[in-house]
Every structure is written in C-alpha cells, then in structure tokens.
Write a protein that holds these residues in place. Structure first.
Motif, PDB file in Angstrom:
ATOM      1  N   SER A 266      54.729 -30.648  97.371  1.00 41.36           N
ATOM      2  CA  SER A 266      55.575 -32.127  97.802  1.00 41.36           C
ATOM      3  C   SER A 266      56.038 -32.881  96.674  1.00 41.36           C
ATOM      4  O   SER A 266      56.907 -33.453  96.599  1.00 41.36           O
ATOM      5  CB  SER A 266      54.692 -32.470  98.909  1.00 41.36           C
ATOM      6  OG  SER A 266      53.592 -32.899  98.188  1.00 41.36           O
TER       7      SER A 266
ATOM      8  N   PHE B  37      57.269 -24.899 102.506  1.00 40.22           N
ATOM      9  CA  PHE B  37      58.137 -26.064 101.781  1.00 40.22           C
ATOM     10  C   PHE B  37      59.278 -25.395 101.407  1.00 40.22           C
ATOM     11  O   PHE B  37      59.958 -25.814 100.462  1.00 40.22           O
ATOM     12  CB  PHE B  37      57.103 -26.466 100.573  1.00 40.22           C
ATOM     13  CG  PHE B  37      55.834 -27.493 100.727  1.00 40.22           C
ATOM     14  CD1 PHE B  37      56.134 -28.697 100.879  1.00 40.22           C
ATOM     15  CD2 PHE B  37      54.590 -26.796 101.358  1.00 40.22           C
ATOM     16  CE1 PHE B  37      55.080 -29.363 101.078  1.00 40.22           C
ATOM     17  CE2 PHE B  37      53.867 -27.593 101.696  1.00 40.22           C
ATOM     18  CZ  PHE B  37      53.891 -29.001 101.602  1.00 40.22           C
TER      19      PHE B  37
ATOM     20  N   ILE C  73      52.231 -20.980 102.351  1.00 38.53           N
ATOM     21  CA  ILE C  73      51.996 -22.417 102.108  1.00 38.53           C
ATOM     22  C   ILE C  73      53.190 -22.766 101.587  1.00 38.53           C
ATOM     23  O   ILE C  73      54.240 -23.894 102.215  1.00 38.53           O
ATOM     24  CB  ILE C  73      50.982 -22.875 101.715  1.00 38.53           C
ATOM     25  CG1 ILE C  73      49.504 -22.873 102.529  1.00 38.53           C
ATOM     26  CG2 ILE C  73      51.120 -24.587 101.242  1.00 38.53           C
ATOM     27  CD1 ILE C  73      48.332 -23.115 101.833  1.00 38.53           C
TER      28      ILE C  73
ATOM     29  N   ARG D 170      49.609 -28.118  98.195  1.00 41.07           N
ATOM     30  CA  ARG D 170      50.432 -28.899  99.049  1.00 41.07           C
ATOM     31  C   ARG D 170      50.820 -30.045  98.119  1.00 41.07           C
ATOM     32  O   ARG D 170      52.046 -30.451  98.170  1.00 41.07           O
ATOM     33  CB  ARG D 170      50.031 -29.226 100.303  1.00 41.07           C
ATOM     34  CG  ARG D 170      49.553 -27.964 101.217  1.00 41.07           C
ATOM     35  CD  ARG D 170      48.800 -28.588 102.545  1.00 41.07           C
ATOM     36  NE  ARG D 170      48.425 -27.419 103.182  1.00 41.07           N
ATOM     37  CZ  ARG D 170      49.043 -26.654 104.224  1.00 41.07           C
ATOM     38  NH1 ARG D 170      50.192 -27.106 104.198  1.00 41.07           N
ATOM     39  NH2 ARG D 170      48.580 -25.828 104.773  1.00 41.07           N
TER      40      ARG D 170
ATOM     41  N   ASN E 129      43.692 -25.971  98.787  1.00 39.26           N
ATOM     42  CA  ASN E 129      44.836 -26.090  99.712  1.00 39.26           C
ATOM     43  C   ASN E 129      45.641 -27.368  99.527  1.00 39.26           C
ATOM     44  O   ASN E 129      46.888 -27.495  99.373  1.00 39.26           O
ATOM     45  CB  ASN E 129      44.318 -25.861 101.038  1.00 39.26           C
ATOM     46  CG  ASN E 129      44.352 -24.356 101.428  1.00 39.26           C
ATOM     47  OD1 ASN E 129      45.363 -23.593 101.559  1.00 39.26           O
ATOM     48  ND2 ASN E 129      42.958 -23.783 101.468  1.00 39.26           N
TER      49      ASN E 129
END
Length: 160
Positions: free
Chosen positions: A27, A87, A83, A23, A19
C-alpha cells in the motif's frame, strides 16, 4: 509508473506481523518492485543449532522435515502472492535456506534493494526477545533503510 521505481524487500514468515509488513509495503510503495523473501532457518526451527562445533549447522534432523519446511515455505509465498494480487501487484518471491539476519542483509545487497520491511514478532518473554532481535540486527547491519512493523502500527487490526 513514477520515475523513481524502487526495490523493496519484505522478509516474510508465518507471523501476523509479516502479513502486515507485506500489506504495508504494497500500500505504501505501489510503484515499487516488491521482493518477498522467506528464509528457511531449519537450525533455528528444529533446535539443531549447536554452534559449539558439534555437528554441522545444517545437519538437518531429517530429509522429511526439510521437505515439509520447503512445502510450508512454498505455501506461505503463494499466500504472499495472493495478497499482492489483492493489491493488483505482482511480486517476486524467493525462499532461501540459511541464517535469517545474514540472509536478508545479503539478499538486499545482491538484489540492489532500496528499502527493507519486516515484522517484529510480538511474542512474550524470551521468545519475543530472541525473535525481535532479528529485526534489530537486520536494521543494524543493512546498508539501506529498514522499516519494522509492529502490531501497534495497525491498531484497527488487533483486538486488545
């Protein structure tokens, strides 16, 4: 989009580190095409991994276990897509049956991936050593840069 839109592969599983890895990819590479790959290594999961020539490596314990593993994988990849939506990004998800390291390396080659990101598994003792070796062997065998995400890379997330 920047002129250099790269392709980033995130190896995904049920671990916290995976996870984090996703991320991190979302990002850090907002313009990249993100591929999320779940490798379904049933041999490893169910200990049918007798490579002494006794039986086929993918002689699965049962159809039922295989189906359940597929369902679990689909749910995990759906979570990965959620997820990514946080974003505001679309990702490409794929589930492949096979041995983890070689599947990740082969996928990266076949899909022209520029960068691989995966989590190290912070488990204890032997399990940690065995699982951690996946990240290391991918890093050794891949033809592109590999970033390995550890819990420590996200100190604000882990409570020690």
């Amino acid at each position: 989009m920047s002129g250099m839109s790269s392709r980033v592969l995130v190896a995904f599983d049920e671990s916290t580190q995976a996870n984090f890895a996703l991320r991190y990819a979302l990002s850090t590479y907002p313009d990249a095409e993100i591929h999320v790959l779940y490798v379904n290594d049933l041999a490893e999961q169910y200990g049918t991994n007798d490579r002494d020539g006794e039986g086929d490596l993918y002689d699965f314990p049962s159809e039922e276990l295989y189906e359940r593993s597929r369902t679990d994988a689909e749910e995990l990849l759906e979570r990965a897509a959620e997820i990514a939506r946080d974003f505001e990004t679309e990702i490409q998800t794929e589930r492949i049956d096979g041995e983890v390291t070689s599947t990740i390396v082969t996928y990266a080659e076949e899909h022209d991936i520029d960068h691989i990101i995966l989590g190290s598994h912070g488990r204890n003792g032997l399990a940690r050593y065995l699982l951690g070796s996946v990240a290391e062997s991918v890093a050794r065998r891949a033809h592109v840069p590999v970033t390995i995400i550890r819990d420590e890379d996200f100190p604000q997330e882990s409570e020690r």
